[in-house]
Design an enzyme around this catalytic site. Sequence first.
Site, PDB file in Angstrom:
ATOM      1  N   HIS A 139       0.801  -1.015   0.035  1.00 50.03           N
ATOM      2  CA  HIS A 139      -0.004   0.222  -0.042  1.00 50.03           C
ATOM      3  C   HIS A 139       0.855   1.391  -0.124  1.00 50.03           C
ATOM      4  CE1 HIS A 139      -3.887  -2.022   0.363  1.00 50.03           C
ATOM      5  NE2 HIS A 139      -3.439  -2.680   1.255  1.00 50.03           N
ATOM      6  N   ARG A 396      -5.891 -10.882  -4.975  1.00 49.41           N
ATOM      7  CA  ARG A 396      -6.929 -10.188  -4.497  1.00 49.41           C
ATOM      8  C   ARG A 396      -7.722  -9.280  -5.587  1.00 49.41           C
ATOM      9  NH1 ARG A 396      -6.736  -4.504  -1.577  1.00 49.41           N
ATOM     10  NH2 ARG A 396      -8.707  -4.155  -0.498  1.00 49.41           N
ATOM     11  N   GLU A 506     -15.503  -5.740   4.317  1.00 50.77           N
ATOM     12  CA  GLU A 506     -14.561  -4.565   5.079  1.00 50.77           C
ATOM     13  C   GLU A 506     -15.795  -3.375   5.152  1.00 50.77           C
ATOM     14  OE1 GLU A 506     -12.383  -3.582   1.664  1.00 50.77           O
ATOM     15  OE2 GLU A 506     -13.322  -5.037   0.294  1.00 50.77           O
ATOM     16  N   ASP A 543     -11.705   0.507   5.774  1.00 46.23           N
ATOM     17  CA  ASP A 543     -12.951   0.853   5.142  1.00 46.23           C
ATOM     18  C   ASP A 543     -14.103   1.210   6.404  1.00 46.23           C
ATOM     19  OD1 ASP A 543     -12.796   1.398   2.200  1.00 46.23           O
ATOM     20  OD2 ASP A 543     -11.858  -0.493   2.391  1.00 46.23           O
ATOM     21  N   ARG A 581      -5.010  -5.090   8.923  1.00 44.14           N
ATOM     22  CA  ARG A 581      -4.686  -4.057   9.577  1.00 44.14           C
ATOM     23  C   ARG A 581      -3.909  -3.136   8.813  1.00 44.14           C
ATOM     24  NH1 ARG A 581      -1.491  -5.373  13.698  1.00 44.14           N
ATOM     25  NH2 ARG A 581      -2.382  -3.960  15.200  1.00 44.14           N
ATOM     26  N   ARG A 713      -9.609   6.247  -1.054  1.00 39.81           N
ATOM     27  CA  ARG A 713      -9.057   5.295  -0.252  1.00 39.81           C
ATOM     28  C   ARG A 713      -8.669   5.645   1.346  1.00 39.81           C
ATOM     29  NH1 ARG A 713      -8.377   0.979  -3.202  1.00 39.81           N
ATOM     30  NH2 ARG A 713      -8.315   1.047  -5.510  1.00 39.81           N
TER      31      ARG A 713
END
Length: 878
Positions: A139, A396, A506, A543, A581, A713
Amino acid sequence: MKTTQPLRRDIKQLGSRLGRVMSECDSPELLQKVEEIRKCAKSFRSGSKASRERLTALLSSLGHEESYKIARAFTEFLRLANAAEQHHRIRRRRYYATHSKKPQDGSIEAFFKGLANKDKKKALDLLNHMEVELVLTAHPTEAMRQSAIRRYKHMAKNLEILDRPEITKWEKELAEISLDRNVRALWLTEVVQAKGPTPITEALGGFSIVEEVLWDTLPRYLRLVNYQARKYLGGDLQPNASPIRFSSWMGGDRDGNPYVTSGVTRQILLMGMAKAYHLIRTELDWLLKELSFNAASDELLAKAGGPGSVEPYRVILAPIFEQVREAEHHVAAQLRGINAPATWVPIGKAELLEPLHLCYESLIAIGARDLAEGRALDLIRRLEAFGVCLLGLDIRQASDAHESTVAEIFQHQGWGNYQQMSEAERQSALVNRLESSEGISLPKSWEFKLGEDVMATCRLLNEFPPECFRSYVVSMTEDPSDLLEVLFLFKAAGVKRQLPVVPLLETPEALAKSEEILSSLWSIKYYRSRAGSYQQVMLGYSDSSKRSGRLCSSWMLHQVQAKLDILANSLQVEFEYFHGRGGSIGRGGGPVHLALLALPRGSGQGRIRVTEQGESIHAKFGLPGIAERTMELYISGVLEAALSKPPKEKKNWMGLMDHLGLESEKAFRGLIYEDPKFLDFFAQVTPIQELSLLKIGSRPSKRKRDFSFDSLRAIPWIYSWTQNRGLLPSWLGLGEALEYGLANGHLQDLKAMYKSWPFFASTLSLFEMVLAKVDLPVFEYYTERLADENSKVLSQQAIESYYLACKNLARITGRKELLANNPVLRRSIDVRTPYVDVLNLMQAHFLKIYRDNPDDPWVQRILAITISGISAGMRNTG
């Protein structure tokens, strides 16, 4: 080690080196200006209003090029301070191991030593069956270049050399020269990359962690675990045990990242295999050299040619050495675009482990345990943890991508309009096709409009050894059909392996109906027969926090796990939780030990998956000593959570938490979602629109082109509030929730919950940490300088909410000051504050200039360096 004197010494020395380099590579005048600003910033922090005005005037008077250099200086100092602090953590760990009368808190020795005799056998059994899997993700939160990260590693090694009591003058001289060399190189290197990373460069960063640190550190640490288990538990960590392992999303996470394609995923897998085969071949080469004797067990001799076999270990290991060498050659050729022979099958973990276990058992049988527990056992444990791909990959993908692909197939085959079907109709249609003995034939010439890459990714699963893929994660899971669609696509693609298909729950809506989703899924006979007695469930923290606030989200996730545990028991199924997390507290992050003890006691005790994201990867695994400490916190934390008695969650406590969660969500959404001025306020007082100037992630920061909460995001949402030191999403709603409890006479209940309920205690501790990092004077400065008059009222509301949170938290914890019980963290924050202040004031100043003139390259560079520097000072980004 209670004293921080060595840390202060290291920071001071590194700061002096930086000053000398600035003076030599730039000018003495620059160093003089930096010192003037630094002293003024420290005076400002001591409470001098005149110093703030002088500091602001000083920074405003600088030219753009000079401002950039000043920002560079303060950014570099903060990073050097971080490097020194990392080394000090290792120093403290070594001190406990050599000088302290008691083991370090959180260590495996402390846990084993404190166990009652009746729990030791259970602890040993759990240790041998547990699996803590840490999933490295890319990320966009890593604000440092890979070249800089490596230099800080070199500096940490030199600081360690300088700590040695027996150091020679020449060794000291070499270490000092190396420190100077690295500081100079850092100063001369452009901090901000000209181009952002690609998925491939992100994956290379993950591989480097394994190659440079974990490949050697993991087996070394497991030797220590085995030593402590033998000493305190009376048994061994079995050779096939893998209490901790690593995998990755880098190159597999395509949700919202158009740059992760099936071709990119394939290339990254090949790159990982090339590196893994090389490392494995090197270890096998050493084993072939070491195991040169003839003594062996009857079983090994029988497989090596009989009792008279010469050097039987070499007879057993030489063929797999050649297979690994051949595999390395073919994988390298594929990376160059040369296809491997059609008959070639890459050797996998299972084929390597069988002969290695045979050699290990033979060495034990002939009384050579010390040899067995050397290189042979180390390689077995490496293969268990890393496989033949270095980092096993999760795929994913978003559920809507699967839906559109299934719809294309249905339309092409004449099976109806899938997207117009109800959920029950979808399930029925998918199960009928899955249960059918007929395959799903797709013409080779047919091309999908939207689903071509989805299908190509599914086909990849057949090309690589099984351990190269860990799970298939379905983002935005809302119904059982979201998982059945993936199984349908597997069948259409001809996938032969049983890869776990994992729902990612989420959104608050998906979390609220998680029981319904999973119970419906497991009522489907086909799914149950395929899954056996195991279900992995991923819980998204980011989220839900973004939508409902941290407190409400934490309680919601806690309840979801507790309810799913009951469901798992009723289904006689093991649920393994995968915790998505983030690195920051606002996205579910925080100290490992606290988080693990707060979790409900699940059906999958000892099995857990956790994401490690962005900058937290290097913070937790960048140095061998730090990596060992991180691994032991996870292992001891999971063991303690599994073996300790479940805490009593009184009904009145849970009822009160329901109210606290609702009040928290109400306050959070009232300010952020329901006030129409908030989105403008957010864009004005944070650098959310300017984050792209710091090119730190391959994935876009927004799901859509528009600027809205739905498209934004969670990572940049938290990141931007970290920049202005407001950290609003990480604590907003806490004060109002606690106010509700206090106003309704629940002070004693709240104190009892804090004392006796790990979930509540850890939650408040995390809030205390983030509230301590908030800096209202800086946050107010951003508001004064950047917000319009209509938006300033929101700043005042946020400030009032902050004071309310601090006041009410103090009434429950009994501490008048934040972090009064954690002086180490308090001191760490205080040391950095004046340096971060300078970067904040510069950032706010240049944000205003940039928004009037966004094309000025110097202003762009200044903003980018301040974003990077503040990240370093705050110790986490997103």
